[in-house]
Design a protein around this motif. Structure first.
Motif, PDB file in Angstrom:
ATOM      1  N   LYS A   1     -51.967  14.608 -42.073  1.00  0.00           N
ATOM      2  CA  LYS A   1     -50.950  15.283 -42.241  1.00  0.00           C
ATOM      3  C   LYS A   1     -50.306  14.521 -43.495  1.00  0.00           C
ATOM      4  O   LYS A   1     -49.734  14.552 -44.133  1.00  0.00           O
ATOM      5  CB  LYS A   1     -49.926  14.612 -41.035  1.00  0.00           C
ATOM      6  CG  LYS A   1     -49.789  15.142 -40.185  1.00  0.00           C
ATOM      7  CD  LYS A   1     -49.400  13.998 -39.391  1.00  0.00           C
ATOM      8  CE  LYS A   1     -49.794  15.409 -37.387  1.00  0.00           C
ATOM      9  NZ  LYS A   1     -48.778  14.174 -35.898  1.00  0.00           N
ATOM     10  N   VAL A   2     -51.403  13.436 -43.568  1.00  0.00           N
ATOM     11  CA  VAL A   2     -51.187  12.429 -45.257  1.00  0.00           C
ATOM     12  C   VAL A   2     -51.890  13.305 -46.390  1.00  0.00           C
ATOM     13  O   VAL A   2     -51.540  13.255 -47.358  1.00  0.00           O
ATOM     14  CB  VAL A   2     -51.982  11.415 -44.507  1.00  0.00           C
ATOM     15  CG1 VAL A   2     -51.794   9.994 -46.190  1.00  0.00           C
ATOM     16  CG2 VAL A   2     -51.433  10.256 -43.296  1.00  0.00           C
ATOM     17  N   TYR A   3     -52.545  13.736 -46.416  1.00  0.00           N
ATOM     18  CA  TYR A   3     -53.923  14.182 -47.601  1.00  0.00           C
ATOM     19  C   TYR A   3     -53.450  16.121 -47.497  1.00  0.00           C
ATOM     20  O   TYR A   3     -54.303  16.418 -46.687  1.00  0.00           O
ATOM     21  CB  TYR A   3     -54.958  14.339 -46.933  1.00  0.00           C
ATOM     22  CG  TYR A   3     -55.657  12.467 -46.611  1.00  0.00           C
ATOM     23  CD1 TYR A   3     -55.397  11.715 -47.942  1.00  0.00           C
ATOM     24  CD2 TYR A   3     -55.710  11.671 -45.739  1.00  0.00           C
ATOM     25  CE1 TYR A   3     -55.636  10.353 -48.321  1.00  0.00           C
ATOM     26  CE2 TYR A   3     -56.078  10.169 -45.503  1.00  0.00           C
ATOM     27  CZ  TYR A   3     -55.952  10.002 -47.266  1.00  0.00           C
ATOM     28  OH  TYR A   3     -55.995   8.164 -46.776  1.00  0.00           O
ATOM     29  N   GLU A   4     -52.886  16.371 -48.898  1.00  0.00           N
ATOM     30  CA  GLU A   4     -52.915  17.608 -48.476  1.00  0.00           C
ATOM     31  C   GLU A   4     -54.679  18.447 -48.972  1.00  0.00           C
ATOM     32  O   GLU A   4     -55.102  19.065 -48.166  1.00  0.00           O
ATOM     33  CB  GLU A   4     -52.870  17.935 -49.791  1.00  0.00           C
ATOM     34  CG  GLU A   4     -51.323  17.472 -49.981  1.00  0.00           C
ATOM     35  CD  GLU A   4     -50.209  18.251 -51.056  1.00  0.00           C
ATOM     36  OE1 GLU A   4     -50.345  19.288 -51.577  1.00  0.00           O
ATOM     37  OE2 GLU A   4     -49.741  16.678 -51.720  1.00  0.00           O
ATOM     38  N   TRP A   5     -55.760  17.465 -49.894  1.00  0.00           N
ATOM     39  CA  TRP A   5     -57.096  18.119 -49.866  1.00  0.00           C
ATOM     40  C   TRP A   5     -57.818  17.027 -50.474  1.00  0.00           C
ATOM     41  O   TRP A   5     -56.810  16.505 -50.998  1.00  0.00           O
ATOM     42  CB  TRP A   5     -57.425  19.212 -50.597  1.00  0.00           C
ATOM     43  CG  TRP A   5     -56.275  19.425 -52.043  1.00  0.00           C
ATOM     44  CD1 TRP A   5     -55.094  19.815 -52.596  1.00  0.00           C
ATOM     45  CD2 TRP A   5     -57.293  18.576 -53.274  1.00  0.00           C
ATOM     46  NE1 TRP A   5     -55.035  19.581 -53.580  1.00  0.00           N
ATOM     47  CE2 TRP A   5     -55.730  18.444 -54.573  1.00  0.00           C
ATOM     48  CE3 TRP A   5     -58.098  17.918 -53.445  1.00  0.00           C
ATOM     49  CZ2 TRP A   5     -56.241  18.185 -55.878  1.00  0.00           C
ATOM     50  CZ3 TRP A   5     -58.600  16.905 -54.815  1.00  0.00           C
ATOM     51  CH2 TRP A   5     -57.241  17.492 -56.029  1.00  0.00           C
ATOM     52  N   ILE A   6     -59.267  17.077 -50.259  1.00  0.00           N
ATOM     53  CA  ILE A   6     -60.157  16.421 -51.128  1.00  0.00           C
ATOM     54  C   ILE A   6     -61.124  17.358 -51.462  1.00  0.00           C
ATOM     55  O   ILE A   6     -61.156  18.531 -50.927  1.00  0.00           O
ATOM     56  CB  ILE A   6     -61.218  15.604 -49.775  1.00  0.00           C
ATOM     57  CG1 ILE A   6     -62.068  16.874 -48.627  1.00  0.00           C
ATOM     58  CG2 ILE A   6     -60.138  15.217 -49.440  1.00  0.00           C
ATOM     59  CD1 ILE A   6     -62.640  15.990 -48.320  1.00  0.00           C
ATOM     60  N   ARG A   7     -61.626  16.817 -52.988  1.00  0.00           N
ATOM     61  CA  ARG A   7     -62.832  17.777 -53.460  1.00  0.00           C
ATOM     62  C   ARG A   7     -64.047  16.870 -53.381  1.00  0.00           C
ATOM     63  O   ARG A   7     -64.440  16.131 -53.668  1.00  0.00           O
ATOM     64  CB  ARG A   7     -62.467  18.066 -54.880  1.00  0.00           C
ATOM     65  CG  ARG A   7     -63.211  18.940 -55.713  1.00  0.00           C
ATOM     66  CD  ARG A   7     -63.148  18.675 -57.161  1.00  0.00           C
ATOM     67  NE  ARG A   7     -61.963  20.098 -57.181  1.00  0.00           N
ATOM     68  CZ  ARG A   7     -60.643  19.494 -57.309  1.00  0.00           C
ATOM     69  NH1 ARG A   7     -60.546  18.180 -57.808  1.00  0.00           N
ATOM     70  NH2 ARG A   7     -59.301  20.322 -57.059  1.00  0.00           N
ATOM     71  N   ILE A   8     -64.839  17.230 -52.934  1.00  0.00           N
ATOM     72  CA  ILE A   8     -66.535  17.183 -52.428  1.00  0.00           C
ATOM     73  C   ILE A   8     -67.788  18.574 -52.655  1.00  0.00           C
ATOM     74  O   ILE A   8     -67.579  18.807 -52.215  1.00  0.00           O
ATOM     75  CB  ILE A   8     -66.698  16.601 -50.912  1.00  0.00           C
ATOM     76  CG1 ILE A   8     -68.247  15.211 -51.174  1.00  0.00           C
ATOM     77  CG2 ILE A   8     -66.426  16.669 -50.254  1.00  0.00           C
ATOM     78  CD1 ILE A   8     -67.774  14.048 -49.600  1.00  0.00           C
ATOM     79  N   ASP A   9     -68.369  17.564 -53.219  1.00  0.00           N
ATOM     80  CA  ASP A   9     -69.449  18.807 -53.514  1.00  0.00           C
ATOM     81  C   ASP A   9     -69.815  20.390 -54.452  1.00  0.00           C
ATOM     82  O   ASP A   9     -69.446  20.934 -53.441  1.00  0.00           O
ATOM     83  CB  ASP A   9     -70.705  18.989 -52.220  1.00  0.00           C
ATOM     84  CG  ASP A   9     -71.104  17.486 -52.023  1.00  0.00           C
ATOM     85  OD1 ASP A   9     -71.777  16.804 -52.479  1.00  0.00           O
ATOM     86  OD2 ASP A   9     -71.451  17.567 -50.991  1.00  0.00           O
TER      87      ASP A   9
ATOM     88  N   LEU B   1     -63.881   7.659 -50.576  1.00  0.00           N
ATOM     89  CA  LEU B   1     -64.499   9.106 -51.001  1.00  0.00           C
ATOM     90  C   LEU B   1     -66.237   8.881 -51.792  1.00  0.00           C
ATOM     91  O   LEU B   1     -66.298   9.490 -50.952  1.00  0.00           O
ATOM     92  CB  LEU B   1     -63.554  10.486 -51.194  1.00  0.00           C
ATOM     93  CG  LEU B   1     -64.073  11.842 -51.388  1.00  0.00           C
ATOM     94  CD1 LEU B   1     -64.869  12.063 -49.675  1.00  0.00           C
ATOM     95  CD2 LEU B   1     -63.550  12.823 -52.192  1.00  0.00           C
ATOM     96  N   ARG B   2     -66.103   8.512 -52.733  1.00  0.00           N
ATOM     97  CA  ARG B   2     -67.320   8.236 -52.991  1.00  0.00           C
ATOM     98  C   ARG B   2     -68.110   7.075 -52.996  1.00  0.00           C
ATOM     99  O   ARG B   2     -68.924   6.561 -53.641  1.00  0.00           O
ATOM    100  CB  ARG B   2     -67.587   8.955 -54.059  1.00  0.00           C
ATOM    101  CG  ARG B   2     -66.610  10.330 -55.043  1.00  0.00           C
ATOM    102  CD  ARG B   2     -67.106  10.232 -56.029  1.00  0.00           C
ATOM    103  NE  ARG B   2     -68.404  10.825 -56.583  1.00  0.00           N
ATOM    104  CZ  ARG B   2     -69.253  11.422 -57.794  1.00  0.00           C
ATOM    105  NH1 ARG B   2     -68.116  11.357 -59.411  1.00  0.00           N
ATOM    106  NH2 ARG B   2     -70.042  11.075 -58.195  1.00  0.00           N
ATOM    107  N   LEU B   3     -67.470   6.040 -52.006  1.00  0.00           N
ATOM    108  CA  LEU B   3     -67.914   4.726 -52.099  1.00  0.00           C
ATOM    109  C   LEU B   3     -69.099   4.607 -51.640  1.00  0.00           C
ATOM    110  O   LEU B   3     -69.989   4.091 -52.253  1.00  0.00           O
ATOM    111  CB  LEU B   3     -66.570   3.950 -51.244  1.00  0.00           C
ATOM    112  CG  LEU B   3     -67.225   2.268 -51.025  1.00  0.00           C
ATOM    113  CD1 LEU B   3     -67.326   1.731 -52.718  1.00  0.00           C
ATOM    114  CD2 LEU B   3     -65.720   1.840 -50.141  1.00  0.00           C
ATOM    115  N   PRO B   4     -69.792   4.909 -51.112  1.00  0.00           N
ATOM    116  CA  PRO B   4     -71.209   4.984 -50.606  1.00  0.00           C
ATOM    117  C   PRO B   4     -71.941   5.168 -51.358  1.00  0.00           C
ATOM    118  O   PRO B   4     -73.248   4.593 -51.683  1.00  0.00           O
ATOM    119  CB  PRO B   4     -71.189   5.598 -49.185  1.00  0.00           C
ATOM    120  CG  PRO B   4     -70.269   5.942 -49.098  1.00  0.00           C
ATOM    121  CD  PRO B   4     -69.071   6.321 -49.619  1.00  0.00           C
ATOM    122  N   GLU B   5     -71.839   6.341 -52.074  1.00  0.00           N
ATOM    123  CA  GLU B   5     -72.975   6.763 -53.183  1.00  0.00           C
ATOM    124  C   GLU B   5     -72.486   6.067 -54.458  1.00  0.00           C
ATOM    125  O   GLU B   5     -73.801   5.925 -55.040  1.00  0.00           O
ATOM    126  CB  GLU B   5     -73.038   8.387 -53.454  1.00  0.00           C
ATOM    127  CG  GLU B   5     -71.632   8.479 -54.049  1.00  0.00           C
ATOM    128  CD  GLU B   5     -71.585  10.577 -54.498  1.00  0.00           C
ATOM    129  OE1 GLU B   5     -71.994  10.821 -55.195  1.00  0.00           O
ATOM    130  OE2 GLU B   5     -70.701  10.789 -54.259  1.00  0.00           O
TER     131      GLU B   5
END
Length: 291
Positions: A158-166, A127-131
């Protein structure tokens, strides 16, 4: 093993045991210095003080960067005394996501100063690899594993429940779309920067299995060196699912190997694994010897 076709990349050459290196000669250690995570995978349950479980995301305790360096020193000396395989690789793979934890980079800096001969590697959800890629290059990372479990947002939801970004917590296809975009962008950037990139893919029957081979094509085009297809461990949202059989996994890997080199020896290691793959050192007993 499937025969190599013209589309398949040449076999990866590396001392790293997870990238084709000789297990009998090269040991590795995972330093559990990164507890925080910025996504929630449906198959992930992270627990501490869980010494009898062997799966990603599990560690007996979280270490500080300084404690991580001392553990490298302890394991290195132990392996040298025992003879045979020597410690070659120092990696950070959790128990959360290394790129969501500043202590990851502090640890790598300290390890590089103390053990300049070590190969450094990292495992991330991307998720944060580019930065964060420039910081990884600064600490001289040799290889990178990115776990990608979907090709489309529909499946990712269906695989991921959530992400946290910014500062925001997102879910559903919106979250999966952002995550996939970051993962693919990060893999391409890392490969172009000269890093050896392996893709981990958790194979979940009836959920993402229809995208596995197309994902192999996609990441090959982005520059990935190899792929590691892993059977889902039935926990979390997928606790009721029947994991794929060894025969199914062999078939899928054989098919994928016509596209991209496949890792076949992965033991789905803990975040604090140490020693030779498949024959981990009992760290608690080792620490007790020096107290």
């Amino acid at each position: 093993m499937a025969k190599q076709c013209p589309m398949m990349k040449a076999k990866v050459q590396s001392d790293h045991p997870c990238f084709g290196g000789d297990h009998s000669k090269a040991g590795r250690i995972h330093l559990p210095v990164a507890p925080g995570c910025n996504i929630k995978c449906g198959f992930c349950e992270r627990k501490f003080d869980c010494a009898n479980e062997s799966r990603p995301g599990v560690t007996s305790r979280v270490l500080t960067p300084a404690q991580g360096v001392e553990r490298v020193r302890l394991v290195k000396a132990h392996m040298e005394k025992a003879g045979g395989a020597q410690l070659k690789v120092v990696g950070i793979a959790g128990p959360g996501d290394p790129l969501a934890n500043p202590k990851t980079f502090e640890t790598f800096t300290l390890v590089r100063e103390a053990f300049p001969e070590m190969t450094l590697c990292l495992s991330t959800n991307g998720l944060r690899l580019p930065e964060m890629l420039d910081k990884l290059l600064e600490v001289d990372i040799h290889s990178l594993t990115v776990t990608i479990n979907a090709l489309t947002p529909e499946t990712g939801a269906k695989v991921y429940e959530w992400i946290r970004i910014d500062g925001q917590r997102l879910s559903g296809e919106e979250a999966a779309k952002i995550l996939l975009k970051q993962q693919f962008k990060g893999v391409e950037m890392a490969a172009r920067a000269g890093l050896m990139v392996k893709i981990n893919h958790v194979y979940i029957p009836g959920v993402n299995d229809h995208e596995t081979l197309e994902l192999a094509v996609k990441v090959r085009e982005l520059g990935a060196s190899m792929m590691n297809i892993l059977p889902v461990i039935p926990i979390g949202l997928f606790r009721e699912i029947e994991p794929p059989s060894e025969a199914v996994m062999e078939m899928v890997r054989n098919q994928a190997e016509l596209i991209l080199s496949q890792a076949r020896h992965c033991k789905q290691c803990r975040a604090d694994a140490a020693g030779v793959v498949g024959r981990d050192i009992n760290l608690e007993a080792l620490h007790a010897q020096v107290v």
